[in-house]
Design a protein around this motif. Structure first.
Motif, mmCIF file in Angstrom:
data_model
loop_
_atom_site.group_PDB
_atom_site.id
_atom_site.type_symbol
_atom_site.label_atom_id
_atom_site.label_comp_id
_atom_site.label_asym_id
_atom_site.label_seq_id
_atom_site.Cartn_x
_atom_site.Cartn_y
_atom_site.Cartn_z
ATOM 1 N N GLY A 183 -1.327 8.246 -1.892
ATOM 2 C CA GLY A 183 -1.993 8.432 -3.171
ATOM 3 C C GLY A 183 -2.677 9.763 -3.357
ATOM 4 O O GLY A 183 -3.192 10.044 -4.433
ATOM 5 N N ARG A 184 -2.706 10.624 -2.343
ATOM 6 C CA ARG A 184 -3.407 11.911 -2.504
ATOM 7 C C ARG A 184 -2.715 12.810 -3.524
ATOM 8 O O ARG A 184 -3.360 13.641 -4.150
ATOM 9 N N ASP A 185 -1.410 12.657 -3.659
ATOM 10 C CA ASP A 185 -0.676 13.487 -4.618
ATOM 11 C C ASP A 185 -0.436 12.744 -5.925
ATOM 12 O O ASP A 185 0.414 13.124 -6.716
ATOM 13 N N MET A 186 -1.216 11.698 -6.176
ATOM 14 C CA MET A 186 -0.976 10.831 -7.324
ATOM 15 C C MET A 186 -2.253 10.685 -8.148
ATOM 16 O O MET A 186 -3.339 10.483 -7.602
ATOM 17 N N GLN A 187 -2.111 10.814 -9.458
ATOM 18 C CA GLN A 187 -3.246 10.588 -10.351
ATOM 19 C C GLN A 187 -3.591 9.096 -10.366
ATOM 20 O O GLN A 187 -2.729 8.240 -10.225
ATOM 21 N N ASP A 188 -4.879 8.788 -10.536
ATOM 22 C CA ASP A 188 -5.345 7.404 -10.614
ATOM 23 C C ASP A 188 -4.979 6.602 -9.370
ATOM 24 O O ASP A 188 -4.696 5.401 -9.447
ATOM 25 N N ALA A 189 -4.991 7.246 -8.212
ATOM 26 C CA ALA A 189 -4.636 6.554 -6.971
ATOM 27 C C ALA A 189 -5.547 5.356 -6.724
ATOM 28 O O ALA A 189 -5.080 4.279 -6.334
ATOM 29 N N GLU A 190 -6.846 5.536 -6.959
ATOM 30 C CA GLU A 190 -7.793 4.447 -6.707
ATOM 31 C C GLU A 190 -7.545 3.264 -7.633
ATOM 32 O O GLU A 190 -7.700 2.099 -7.237
ATOM 33 N N PHE A 191 -7.146 3.559 -8.885
ATOM 34 C CA PHE A 191 -6.839 2.499 -9.847
ATOM 35 C C PHE A 191 -5.709 1.612 -9.327
ATOM 36 O O PHE A 191 -5.789 0.373 -9.381
ATOM 37 N N TYR A 192 -4.652 2.243 -8.801
ATOM 38 C CA TYR A 192 -3.507 1.466 -8.322
ATOM 39 C C TYR A 192 -3.838 0.744 -7.015
ATOM 40 O O TYR A 192 -3.313 -0.346 -6.756
ATOM 41 N N LYS A 193 -4.719 1.302 -6.206
ATOM 42 C CA LYS A 193 -5.150 0.589 -5.005
ATOM 43 C C LYS A 193 -5.915 -0.676 -5.382
ATOM 44 O O LYS A 193 -5.771 -1.719 -4.731
ATOM 45 N N GLN A 194 -6.724 -0.568 -6.431
ATOM 46 C CA GLN A 194 -7.455 -1.752 -6.890
ATOM 47 C C GLN A 194 -6.492 -2.802 -7.433
ATOM 48 O O GLN A 194 -6.701 -4.013 -7.248
ATOM 49 N N GLN A 195 -5.434 -2.359 -8.108
ATOM 50 C CA GLN A 195 -4.422 -3.309 -8.572
ATOM 51 C C GLN A 195 -3.748 -3.999 -7.392
ATOM 52 O O GLN A 195 -3.493 -5.209 -7.430
ATOM 53 N N ALA A 196 -3.444 -3.234 -6.354
ATOM 54 C CA ALA A 196 -2.821 -3.808 -5.158
ATOM 55 C C ALA A 196 -3.736 -4.866 -4.546
ATOM 56 O O ALA A 196 -3.281 -5.955 -4.161
ATOM 57 N N LYS A 197 -5.026 -4.572 -4.470
ATOM 58 C CA LYS A 197 -5.975 -5.537 -3.910
ATOM 59 C C LYS A 197 -6.092 -6.774 -4.804
ATOM 60 O O LYS A 197 -6.273 -7.893 -4.302
ATOM 61 N N ALA A 198 -5.972 -6.574 -6.116
ATOM 62 C CA ALA A 198 -5.984 -7.718 -7.031
ATOM 63 C C ALA A 198 -4.748 -8.592 -6.818
ATOM 64 O O ALA A 198 -4.818 -9.827 -6.897
#
Length: 218
Positions: free
Chosen positions: A23-38
């Motif tokens: 996710g370092r080269d990706m915008q909104d990486a934290e957003f998608y990590k939260q989706q994964a955790k959801a």
């Protein structure tokens, strides 16, 4: 390209390992990590029975497999071949089970197997370029097919969990309101009893005092 890789225990959604530089080269990486955790949270509640699934989210797709109460999840560009994504997950699954299988159920803290990141990084590099001879051969491998794997939208998948949360919140609110109502009802009953019997108690008190004074004077 493979953008994100996470491994979690299905029974409680506990994250076990993650690609540390994902996710370092990706915008909104934290957003998608939260989706994964959801998604992991939904799986821990038994919301999605499929052991293989693809979930579309924005310009990406989550792919996951569930094996031995563990969910192996990756997020790729939509253009990335589905077949390669699932073979990547199969490679991770086989190695993770071999190395950590005996400790999965007893893991008590998040990311207990963070050292597995070394294998994630090494394997991810092998799958990044879809044009290598190795990956072309995997794409042509007729023994591994993914046509039957369901594809759903992330809002549809997570919406189920959100509705359950809403029902739970409503139930908690109703329980709380019921308690407040019961407390108010008890207060009103107490006040009604006081209003009913207070005059009688006062009369008896006055009579008792009169008799007491009378007995003292005589």
């Amino acid at each position: 390209m493979v953008k994100l890789t996470m491994i979690a225990r299905v029974t409680d959604g506990l994250p076990l390992a993650e690609g540390l530089d994902d996710g370092r080269d990706m915008q909104d990486a934290e957003f998608y990590k939260q989706q994964a955790k959801a998604l992991f949270k939904n799986l821990s509640r038994g919301q999605n029975e499929a052991s293989r699934m693809s979930v579309e989210t924005g310009p990406y797709v989550f792919h996951y497999i569930i094996e031995g109460r563990v969910c192996y999840l990756t997020m790729c560009d939509r253009a990335y071949p589905k077949k390669l994504a699932f073979q990547y997950l199969e490679d991770l699954k086989n190695e993770f089970e071999r190395v950590n299988g005996a400790q999965i159920e007893t893991a008590a803290r998040p990311y207990a197997f963070i050292k597995f990141d070394t294998y994630i990084q090494k394997t991810k590099k092998l799958y990044q370029d879809t044009r290598t001879q190795r990956n072309i051969a995997k794409l042509n491998d007729e023994l591994y097919e993914v046509h039957q794997i369901m594809t759903r939208n992330v809002q549809e998948v997570l919406g189920v969990g959100e509705k359950l949360d809403q029902v739970s919140q409503m139930s908690s609110r109703l329980t709380s309101e019921s308690r407040i109502y019961a407390d108010k009802a008890r207060d009103l009953n107490r006040q009604a009893l006081i209003r009913k019997w207070a005059p009688v108690a006062i009369v008896f008190g006055v009579v008792f005092l009169l008799f007491w004074f009378k007995s003292k004077l005589w």
